[in-house]
Design a protein around this motif. Structure first.
Motif, PDB file in Angstrom:
ATOM      1  N   ILE A 170      40.113  18.153  10.226  1.00  0.00           N
ATOM      2  CA  ILE A 170      38.643  17.883  10.648  1.00  0.00           C
ATOM      3  C   ILE A 170      38.784  17.344  12.312  1.00  0.00           C
ATOM      4  O   ILE A 170      37.975  17.606  12.932  1.00  0.00           O
ATOM      5  CB  ILE A 170      38.124  16.827   9.772  1.00  0.00           C
ATOM      6  CG1 ILE A 170      37.949  17.421   8.653  1.00  0.00           C
ATOM      7  CG2 ILE A 170      36.633  16.152  10.678  1.00  0.00           C
ATOM      8  CD1 ILE A 170      37.547  16.368   7.475  1.00  0.00           C
ATOM      9  N   TYR A 171      39.754  16.414  12.470  1.00  0.00           N
ATOM     10  CA  TYR A 171      39.912  15.920  13.818  1.00  0.00           C
ATOM     11  C   TYR A 171      40.163  17.061  14.978  1.00  0.00           C
ATOM     12  O   TYR A 171      39.626  17.228  15.794  1.00  0.00           O
ATOM     13  CB  TYR A 171      41.015  14.895  13.894  1.00  0.00           C
ATOM     14  CG  TYR A 171      41.197  14.368  15.130  1.00  0.00           C
ATOM     15  CD1 TYR A 171      40.291  13.260  15.649  1.00  0.00           C
ATOM     16  CD2 TYR A 171      42.140  14.701  16.028  1.00  0.00           C
ATOM     17  CE1 TYR A 171      40.385  12.633  16.870  1.00  0.00           C
ATOM     18  CE2 TYR A 171      42.167  13.977  17.308  1.00  0.00           C
ATOM     19  CZ  TYR A 171      41.518  13.151  17.834  1.00  0.00           C
ATOM     20  OH  TYR A 171      41.712  12.415  19.124  1.00  0.00           O
ATOM     21  N   ASP A 172      41.248  17.844  14.702  1.00  0.00           N
ATOM     22  CA  ASP A 172      41.788  18.850  15.536  1.00  0.00           C
ATOM     23  C   ASP A 172      40.715  19.859  15.843  1.00  0.00           C
ATOM     24  O   ASP A 172      40.500  20.208  16.935  1.00  0.00           O
ATOM     25  CB  ASP A 172      43.211  19.588  14.962  1.00  0.00           C
ATOM     26  CG  ASP A 172      44.251  18.540  15.127  1.00  0.00           C
ATOM     27  OD1 ASP A 172      44.285  17.282  15.696  1.00  0.00           O
ATOM     28  OD2 ASP A 172      45.246  18.711  14.396  1.00  0.00           O
ATOM     29  N   GLU A 173      39.964  20.129  14.730  1.00  0.00           N
ATOM     30  CA  GLU A 173      39.007  21.426  14.899  1.00  0.00           C
ATOM     31  C   GLU A 173      37.536  21.042  14.798  1.00  0.00           C
ATOM     32  O   GLU A 173      36.744  21.983  14.924  1.00  0.00           O
ATOM     33  CB  GLU A 173      39.368  22.339  13.768  1.00  0.00           C
ATOM     34  CG  GLU A 173      40.797  22.901  13.499  1.00  0.00           C
ATOM     35  CD  GLU A 173      40.803  23.739  12.252  1.00  0.00           C
ATOM     36  OE1 GLU A 173      39.916  24.374  11.815  1.00  0.00           O
ATOM     37  OE2 GLU A 173      42.062  23.547  11.492  1.00  0.00           O
ATOM     38  N   ARG A 174      37.412  19.845  14.923  1.00  0.00           N
ATOM     39  CA  ARG A 174      36.182  19.370  14.824  1.00  0.00           C
ATOM     40  C   ARG A 174      35.233  19.915  13.680  1.00  0.00           C
ATOM     41  O   ARG A 174      34.117  20.175  13.860  1.00  0.00           O
ATOM     42  CB  ARG A 174      35.569  19.341  16.064  1.00  0.00           C
ATOM     43  CG  ARG A 174      36.060  18.698  17.257  1.00  0.00           C
ATOM     44  CD  ARG A 174      35.546  19.121  18.784  1.00  0.00           C
ATOM     45  NE  ARG A 174      34.011  18.698  19.095  1.00  0.00           N
ATOM     46  CZ  ARG A 174      33.842  17.740  19.466  1.00  0.00           C
ATOM     47  NH1 ARG A 174      34.984  16.624  20.077  1.00  0.00           N
ATOM     48  NH2 ARG A 174      32.567  17.040  19.787  1.00  0.00           N
ATOM     49  N   ALA A 175      35.759  19.962  12.837  1.00  0.00           N
ATOM     50  CA  ALA A 175      35.284  20.595  11.619  1.00  0.00           C
ATOM     51  C   ALA A 175      34.570  19.543  10.793  1.00  0.00           C
ATOM     52  O   ALA A 175      35.074  19.528   9.296  1.00  0.00           O
ATOM     53  CB  ALA A 175      36.334  21.418  10.609  1.00  0.00           C
ATOM     54  N   ALA A 203      24.368  12.897   5.995  1.00  0.00           N
ATOM     55  CA  ALA A 203      23.705  14.089   6.724  1.00  0.00           C
ATOM     56  C   ALA A 203      23.791  13.729   8.170  1.00  0.00           C
ATOM     57  O   ALA A 203      23.519  14.906   9.194  1.00  0.00           O
ATOM     58  CB  ALA A 203      22.592  14.295   6.462  1.00  0.00           C
ATOM     59  N   GLY A 204      24.172  12.641   8.889  1.00  0.00           N
ATOM     60  CA  GLY A 204      24.068  12.297  10.468  1.00  0.00           C
ATOM     61  C   GLY A 204      25.154  12.925  11.162  1.00  0.00           C
ATOM     62  O   GLY A 204      26.248  13.827  10.276  1.00  0.00           O
ATOM     63  N   ARG A 205      25.136  13.068  12.471  1.00  0.00           N
ATOM     64  CA  ARG A 205      26.337  13.515  13.080  1.00  0.00           C
ATOM     65  C   ARG A 205      27.600  13.045  13.222  1.00  0.00           C
ATOM     66  O   ARG A 205      27.515  11.646  13.068  1.00  0.00           O
ATOM     67  CB  ARG A 205      25.794  13.751  14.648  1.00  0.00           C
ATOM     68  CG  ARG A 205      24.255  14.729  14.532  1.00  0.00           C
ATOM     69  CD  ARG A 205      23.919  14.933  15.968  1.00  0.00           C
ATOM     70  NE  ARG A 205      23.138  13.849  16.241  1.00  0.00           N
ATOM     71  CZ  ARG A 205      22.297  13.826  17.521  1.00  0.00           C
ATOM     72  NH1 ARG A 205      22.133  14.670  18.271  1.00  0.00           N
ATOM     73  NH2 ARG A 205      21.612  12.456  17.820  1.00  0.00           N
ATOM     74  N   HIS A 206      28.419  13.686  13.405  1.00  0.00           N
ATOM     75  CA  HIS A 206      30.142  13.199  13.519  1.00  0.00           C
ATOM     76  C   HIS A 206      30.796  13.682  14.804  1.00  0.00           C
ATOM     77  O   HIS A 206      30.202  14.573  15.370  1.00  0.00           O
ATOM     78  CB  HIS A 206      30.719  13.449  12.262  1.00  0.00           C
ATOM     79  CG  HIS A 206      30.273  12.818  10.934  1.00  0.00           C
ATOM     80  ND1 HIS A 206      30.353  11.723  10.568  1.00  0.00           N
ATOM     81  CD2 HIS A 206      29.210  13.663   9.945  1.00  0.00           C
ATOM     82  CE1 HIS A 206      29.946  11.380   9.344  1.00  0.00           C
ATOM     83  NE2 HIS A 206      29.248  12.554   9.196  1.00  0.00           N
ATOM     84  N   PHE A 207      31.481  12.849  15.313  1.00  0.00           N
ATOM     85  CA  PHE A 207      31.989  13.163  16.453  1.00  0.00           C
ATOM     86  C   PHE A 207      33.468  13.155  16.556  1.00  0.00           C
ATOM     87  O   PHE A 207      34.204  12.204  15.840  1.00  0.00           O
ATOM     88  CB  PHE A 207      31.261  12.336  17.951  1.00  0.00           C
ATOM     89  CG  PHE A 207      29.875  12.740  17.679  1.00  0.00           C
ATOM     90  CD1 PHE A 207      29.282  13.527  18.432  1.00  0.00           C
ATOM     91  CD2 PHE A 207      29.226  11.352  17.093  1.00  0.00           C
ATOM     92  CE1 PHE A 207      27.931  13.616  18.569  1.00  0.00           C
ATOM     93  CE2 PHE A 207      27.980  11.576  17.149  1.00  0.00           C
ATOM     94  CZ  PHE A 207      27.029  12.722  17.815  1.00  0.00           C
ATOM     95  N   ARG A 208      34.161  13.668  17.478  1.00  0.00           N
ATOM     96  CA  ARG A 208      35.823  13.222  17.773  1.00  0.00           C
ATOM     97  C   ARG A 208      36.073  11.903  17.921  1.00  0.00           C
ATOM     98  O   ARG A 208      35.193  11.230  18.767  1.00  0.00           O
ATOM     99  CB  ARG A 208      36.360  14.239  19.075  1.00  0.00           C
ATOM    100  CG  ARG A 208      37.798  13.994  18.867  1.00  0.00           C
ATOM    101  CD  ARG A 208      38.494  14.650  19.971  1.00  0.00           C
ATOM    102  NE  ARG A 208      38.183  16.067  20.211  1.00  0.00           N
ATOM    103  CZ  ARG A 208      39.229  17.270  19.763  1.00  0.00           C
ATOM    104  NH1 ARG A 208      40.376  16.734  19.139  1.00  0.00           N
ATOM    105  NH2 ARG A 208      38.779  18.335  19.698  1.00  0.00           N
ATOM    106  N   GLY A 209      36.770  11.342  17.104  1.00  0.00           N
ATOM    107  CA  GLY A 209      36.932   9.690  17.150  1.00  0.00           C
ATOM    108  C   GLY A 209      36.253   8.961  15.893  1.00  0.00           C
ATOM    109  O   GLY A 209      36.370   7.812  16.010  1.00  0.00           O
ATOM    110  N   CYS A 210      35.437   9.909  15.235  1.00  0.00           N
ATOM    111  CA  CYS A 210      34.762   9.301  14.010  1.00  0.00           C
ATOM    112  C   CYS A 210      35.552   8.014  13.500  1.00  0.00           C
ATOM    113  O   CYS A 210      36.936   8.425  13.134  1.00  0.00           O
ATOM    114  CB  CYS A 210      34.635  10.251  12.943  1.00  0.00           C
ATOM    115  SG  CYS A 210      33.943   9.719  11.119  1.00  0.00           S
ATOM    116  N   TRP A 211      35.291   7.149  13.081  1.00  0.00           N
ATOM    117  CA  TRP A 211      36.018   5.855  12.740  1.00  0.00           C
ATOM    118  C   TRP A 211      36.850   6.131  11.465  1.00  0.00           C
ATOM    119  O   TRP A 211      37.907   5.866  11.280  1.00  0.00           O
ATOM    120  CB  TRP A 211      34.950   4.546  12.429  1.00  0.00           C
ATOM    121  CG  TRP A 211      34.054   4.795  11.393  1.00  0.00           C
ATOM    122  CD1 TRP A 211      33.009   5.102  11.343  1.00  0.00           C
ATOM    123  CD2 TRP A 211      34.282   4.272   9.966  1.00  0.00           C
ATOM    124  NE1 TRP A 211      32.206   5.163  10.053  1.00  0.00           N
ATOM    125  CE2 TRP A 211      33.119   4.632   9.195  1.00  0.00           C
ATOM    126  CE3 TRP A 211      35.529   3.994   9.322  1.00  0.00           C
ATOM    127  CZ2 TRP A 211      32.932   4.407   7.777  1.00  0.00           C
ATOM    128  CZ3 TRP A 211      35.315   3.640   7.915  1.00  0.00           C
ATOM    129  CH2 TRP A 211      34.217   3.679   7.180  1.00  0.00           C
TER     130      TRP A 211
END
Length: 220
Positions: A170-175, A203-211
């Motif tokens: 998920i982190y590497d591919e922003r999946a 359902a919210g948006r997620h981003f690289r660095g998601c806690w």
């Protein structure tokens, strides 16, 4: 606003600059860089911002920021001018100054005669960035930082090969569409933390660095 921050305000406020100010001193440089990278990427979506960097320079700056965040580069700031035409937007981003970057974006996009804090509050549907920009900032900060009012203990037994492998992908591919699968894997590992499972299924948006992804991968 930062001094009077409460958990309820943190979870519900749309004014990103206040959230970032509240956590800025304690957040790691990596977290601040990743937040700034998202705001810089957002700048690339809006063509009306005055003196906006061109696409090549924006992409170069984002790449340098991510390289520093990954430990592949000592300092994005020190080498930025070798790869991009450095301006006020890129300088703020490579320094991890997301509040300054947001202010500059608003100043470049909305009525220059209005104070930038007012711009975040006096919004109409015709504004090119307006409230949507500061709300996007709030979404990024909340996803990357998490809830600073809750201690996030995470048991080692929940870091199975399945959960770590999913989190890494998920982190590497922003999946981030795989987060529901991560919720299932965490439950299979015995995780009963409601905030963890609900974050995966939100359902919210997620981003690289998601806690949550960072917690699983043991990153700061």
């Amino acid at each position: 606003m930062a001094r009077s921050m409460t958990e309820t305000i943190w979870l519900n406020a749309d004014y990103g600059p206040a959230l970032f100010e509240f956590v800025e001193r304690k957040a790691s440089r990596r977290k601040k860089l990743l937040i700034s990278a998202e705001m810089l990427a957002r700048l690339g979506d809006f063509k009306t911002v005055a003196d906006r960097p061109d696409e090549r320079d924006l992409a170069a700056a984002q790449r340098l920021i991510l390289q520093e965040a990954e430990g592949e580069l000592p300092s994005a700031f020190m080498v930025a001018n070798q790869y991009a035409r450095v301006d006020k937007y890129i300088t703020a981003a490579v320094m991890g100054q997301a509040n300054l970057l947001t202010r500059l974006i608003l100043e470049g996009a909305i009525d220059p005669g209005m104070d930038w804090r007012e711009r975040g509050l006096r919004i109409s549907g015709q504004d090119p960035l307006g409230w949507g920009q500061v709300k996007f900032f709030a979404d990024v900060v909340r996803d990357v930082i998490g809830n600073p009012f809750r201690f996030r203990s995470f048991q080692q037994r929940w870091r199975t090969s399945d959960t770590v492998g999913l989190a890494r992908g998920i982190y590497d591919e922003r999946a981030f569409d795989r987060l529901p699968f991560l919720a299932d894997a965490l439950m299979d590992a015995g995780c009963d933390r409601e905030d963890v499972i609900s974050h995966c299924r939100s359902a919210g948006r997620h981003f690289r660095g998601c806690w949550l992804i960072d917690v699983i991968l043991d990153r700061q």
